[in-house]
Design a protein around this motif. Structure first.
Motif, short mmCIF file in Angstrom:
data_model
loop_
_atom_site.label_atom_id
_atom_site.label_comp_id
_atom_site.label_asym_id
_atom_site.label_seq_id
_atom_site.Cartn_x
_atom_site.Cartn_y
_atom_site.Cartn_z
N ASN A 81 -9.04 -11.25 -1.40
CA ASN A 81 -10.45 -11.54 -1.17
C ASN A 81 -11.24 -10.25 -1.36
OD1 ASN A 81 -13.01 -12.08 -0.20
ND2 ASN A 81 -12.30 -13.27 1.55
N LYS A 82 -12.29 -10.30 -2.20
CA LYS A 82 -13.02 -9.07 -2.54
C LYS A 82 -13.75 -8.46 -1.35
CE LYS A 82 -13.70 -9.65 -7.49
NZ LYS A 82 -14.67 -9.59 -8.60
N MET A 83 -14.07 -9.27 -0.35
CA MET A 83 -14.82 -8.74 0.78
C MET A 83 -13.90 -8.48 1.97
SD MET A 83 -17.82 -8.14 -0.12
CE MET A 83 -18.51 -7.78 1.49
N THR A 84 -12.82 -7.71 1.72
CA THR A 84 -11.88 -7.34 2.78
C THR A 84 -11.53 -5.87 2.65
OG1 THR A 84 -9.97 -7.90 1.41
CG2 THR A 84 -10.86 -9.65 2.83
N PRO A 85 -11.17 -5.22 3.78
CA PRO A 85 -10.72 -3.83 3.71
C PRO A 85 -9.49 -3.64 2.82
CG PRO A 85 -11.29 -4.42 5.97
CD PRO A 85 -11.32 -5.69 5.18
N ASP A 86 -8.62 -4.67 2.76
CA ASP A 86 -7.44 -4.57 1.89
C ASP A 86 -7.87 -4.42 0.43
OD1 ASP A 86 -5.61 -4.68 3.91
OD2 ASP A 86 -5.18 -6.83 3.69
N TYR A 87 -8.88 -5.17 0.03
CA TYR A 87 -9.36 -5.07 -1.36
C TYR A 87 -9.93 -3.67 -1.61
CZ TYR A 87 -11.32 -6.62 -5.81
OH TYR A 87 -11.60 -6.77 -7.15
N ALA A 88 -10.64 -3.13 -0.61
CA ALA A 88 -11.18 -1.77 -0.75
C ALA A 88 -10.06 -0.76 -0.91
CB ALA A 88 -12.04 -1.42 0.47
N MET A 89 -8.97 -0.93 -0.13
CA MET A 89 -7.84 0.00 -0.23
C MET A 89 -7.15 -0.10 -1.58
SD MET A 89 -5.79 2.28 0.75
CE MET A 89 -6.35 2.54 2.43
N PHE A 90 -6.94 -1.33 -2.08
CA PHE A 90 -6.24 -1.49 -3.34
C PHE A 90 -7.09 -1.01 -4.53
CE2 PHE A 90 -3.36 -3.95 -0.81
CZ PHE A 90 -2.12 -3.80 -1.44
N THR A 91 -8.40 -1.20 -4.47
CA THR A 91 -9.24 -0.66 -5.55
C THR A 91 -9.25 0.86 -5.52
OG1 THR A 91 -11.16 -1.03 -4.09
CG2 THR A 91 -10.77 -2.64 -5.84
N TYR A 92 -9.18 1.44 -4.31
CA TYR A 92 -9.07 2.91 -4.21
C TYR A 92 -7.77 3.40 -4.86
CZ TYR A 92 -7.79 7.40 -2.20
OH TYR A 92 -7.36 8.70 -2.06
N GLU A 98 0.83 -1.21 0.00
CA GLU A 98 0.00 0.00 0.00
C GLU A 98 0.87 1.26 0.00
OE1 GLU A 98 -2.66 2.50 3.19
OE2 GLU A 98 -2.59 0.33 3.41
N LYS A 99 1.84 1.32 0.93
CA LYS A 99 2.67 2.52 1.03
C LYS A 99 3.53 2.73 -0.21
CE LYS A 99 1.10 3.21 5.14
NZ LYS A 99 0.07 4.26 5.35
N LEU A 100 4.06 1.62 -0.76
CA LEU A 100 4.87 1.73 -1.97
C LEU A 100 4.03 2.21 -3.14
CD1 LEU A 100 7.59 1.29 -3.38
CD2 LEU A 100 6.88 -1.08 -3.83
N THR A 101 2.80 1.71 -3.21
CA THR A 101 1.89 2.12 -4.29
C THR A 101 1.58 3.60 -4.22
OG1 THR A 101 0.88 -0.08 -4.36
CG2 THR A 101 -0.37 1.73 -5.32
N VAL A 102 1.27 4.07 -3.03
CA VAL A 102 0.98 5.50 -2.86
C VAL A 102 2.18 6.34 -3.26
CG1 VAL A 102 0.43 7.29 -1.16
CG2 VAL A 102 -0.75 5.09 -1.06
N ARG A 103 3.35 5.90 -2.83
CA ARG A 103 4.58 6.63 -3.16
C ARG A 103 4.80 6.69 -4.67
NH1 ARG A 103 9.72 7.71 -1.02
NH2 ARG A 103 10.68 9.11 -2.53
N ASN A 104 4.60 5.57 -5.34
CA ASN A 104 4.83 5.51 -6.79
C ASN A 104 3.79 6.34 -7.56
OD1 ASN A 104 7.08 3.89 -6.57
ND2 ASN A 104 5.92 1.97 -6.78
N ILE A 105 2.54 6.33 -7.08
CA ILE A 105 1.50 7.11 -7.77
C ILE A 105 1.84 8.59 -7.74
CG2 ILE A 105 -0.91 7.90 -7.60
CD1 ILE A 105 -1.65 5.06 -6.72
#
Length: 533
Positions: A202-213, A175-182
């Motif tokens: 897993n689509k029904m997880t907060p991690d999936y919500a964060m990565f789709t964001y 997550e942090k690396l992705t934000v930095r690269n964006i």
């Protein structure tokens, strides 16, 4: 190559899912509240301080993205417990928790004071990760309100420090690396990594919500609005289902939908974002959403007004066309029937006029007869009323004369005999009773349906009936006088030989039983028998 319409259709499913989630938001919120309530009911909260600290931490994380002020209260409770236990490790954890919820509350000074009180060289690796993340987030929030290049450098500095110590296989590192690269402009590489990562989530997880964001954010940076909307919508729908009130997906989606002209969905998302920001008490989100709410709301109102105007125009055009077509149909029909209708009309006109004249003469004759009958009826009523009052006057005079005779005898010293007669009210009462019977009989001869029509003005359970041998009772007699136009309570009291308060009470009681308006009750009584009369 997909067309613009085909690209828009790709977002129909994610937006529909989001709209369904928004419609059921109250259910997801209630489920979250029930889960929190079950945690609060645990007996562990009454156990040793360390167990209380653990339960408070669980509640803190439940409230962190739900109701921020509640999360802050549990962080403060843990800070007090940690200080009471003199545990430096627990104190740092509680301080970091408290700082993290101070950011969205816009309590930057308090958050900075907490972070400055922590010595990063004396804390554990896990706490150091949280410390670097908190410092980066502090400057990110501060940068959103104060444009300053120094803050941007500080953000990168703490992000780099965090990335060095994070496990490279952990979701946090990704997550942090992705934000930095964006934000560094490496959106194409980030897009590929995120799409690959989503396949394993897993689509029904907060991690999936964060990565789709983050994927939505990446596409937004590349100006690929259609794809950005799709992933923002997926992330926002999951935030709603997880009852995450402090989120960014809904706000970013609302802005993007407004920019692409989807005003209806933009307005719906804005309303949801405002509700969430106010519910969670996130001052940071509330401040930022208020900046574009007025713009989206104005655009929505403008579109709605335009649609109404178009609808009005269409209705006018359809109405005009319908009238025109109806006119043409009538004109054609009239033209076809014109000759036969004219012939029939000419032949029947004379007969109709003659019949109308006879009808008018007959009607005038009936009206004259009716007027004569009404005049005669009114005259009869006047005679009856006059006879009634003459009779009343005669009775009263007779009683008065009788009293004078007795008084004269008394003055002639026949005291014993006459005092006994004078004290007796039997004769007067008999005469009054007879007077009332005559009044009742004459009145009911004028208004034979008075009692039934009067009862129709009362509620069913309060309707009156007279005793055997009676024509009218006291209350009916009062309203009989009112029907004759005697509305003054003093006059009624004098005639019926009751006190003024008794008359008032009877009138008030009848109005309280009225099935019609109390204010118009006596006016309705005045209309009884109009047709019969």
């Amino acid at each position: 190559m997909l067309t613009a319409d085909q690209k828009a259709q790709e977002n129909d499913a994610p937006l529909s899912d989001l709209n369904r989630a928004i419609a059921g938001k109250a259910i997801f919120t209630r489920q979250k509240e029930e889960r929190i309530a079950s945690i609060k009911r645990t007996k562990a909260a009454l156990g040793p301080p360390l167990e209380q600290y653990r339960i408070n931490s669980v509640l803190y994380h439940e409230y962190q993205k739900f109701q921020i002020d509640s999360a802050a209260s549990y962080a403060l409770k843990n800070l007090a417990i940690a200080k009471a236990m003199n545990s430096s490790n627990l104190i740092v954890t509680a301080q970091l928790d408290l700082a993290n919820v101070y950011f969205p509350l816009n309590k930057f000074l308090e958050a900075n004071e907490l972070l400055q009180s922590i010595n990063p060289r004396k804390i554990s690796k896990d706490q150091l990760e949280d410390y670097y993340a908190a410092k980066a987030e502090f400057y990110e929030h501060y940068l959103a309100n104060n444009e300053n290049g120094e803050y941007q450098n500080r953000i990168r500095e703490y992000q780099d420090s965090l990335l060095k110590i994070l496990d490279h296989n952990s979701p946090a590192y990704q997550e942090k690396l992705t934000v930095r690269n964006i934000y560094a402009g490496h959106t194409r590489e980030t897009e590929k990594l995120l799409l690959l990562a989503l396949k394993t989530k897993n689509k029904m997880t907060p991690d999936y919500a964060m990565f789709t964001y983050l994927l939505g954010l990446s596409y937004a940076k590349q100006n690929e609005s259609t794809k950005a909307i799709r992933y923002y919508a997926e992330s926002a729908a999951l935030d709603v289902k997880f009852a995450i009130k402090d989120n960014a997906s809904m706000q970013e989606l609302a802005l993007l939908l407004n920019a692409t002209g989807d005003i209806d969905n933009a307005y719906r998302c804005t309303q949801s974002a405002i509700e969430d920001a106010l519910f969670s008490d996130s001052k940071f989100r509330t401040l930022h959403i208020s900046e574009f709410y007025a713009i989206i709301n104005a655009a929505y109102l403008k579109k709605e007004a335009k649609q109404k105007e178009q609808l009005r125009l269409y209705l006018i055009l359809i109405s005009a066309l319908s009238i025109f077509l109806a006119g043409v149909a009538v004109y054609v029909y009239k033209q076809m029937k014109r000759e036969s209708r004219i012939k029939k009309a000419l032949n029947s006109t004379t007969v109709q006029l003659s019949e109308l004249n006879r009808t008018l003469n007959s009607t005038n004759l009936r009206l004259n007869e009716a007027n004569s009958a009404l005049l005669e009826a009114n005259k009869i009523k006047e005679v009856y009323i006059a006879q009634f009052f003459d009779l009343c006057s005669a009775y009263i005079n007779k009683l008065e004369n009788f009293r004078k005779v007795l008084n004269k005898k008394a003055s002639e010293k026949h005291l014993d005999e006459l005092i006994k007669i004078l004290r007796s009210t039997a004769m007067v009462n008999e005469e009054i009773d007879e007077l009332y019977k005559i009044f009742d009989r004459i009145f009911l001869s004028l208004y034979p349906n008075f009692i039934s029509e009067f009862n129709s003005l009362l509620i069913p359970e309060e309707r009156m009936s007279v005793k055997p041998g009676e024509l009218l009772n006291t209350e009916l007699r009062i309203y009989a006088l009112i029907r004759l136009g005697i509305t003054d309570s003093a006059q009624i009291a004098a005639f019926l030989r009751y006190s003024l308060s008794t008359i008032y009470n009877h009138r008030t009681s009848a109005r309280n039983k009225a099935a019609v308006s109390r204010d118009s009750f006596e006016q309705s009584v005045m209309k009884i028998g109009l047709i019969e009369a």
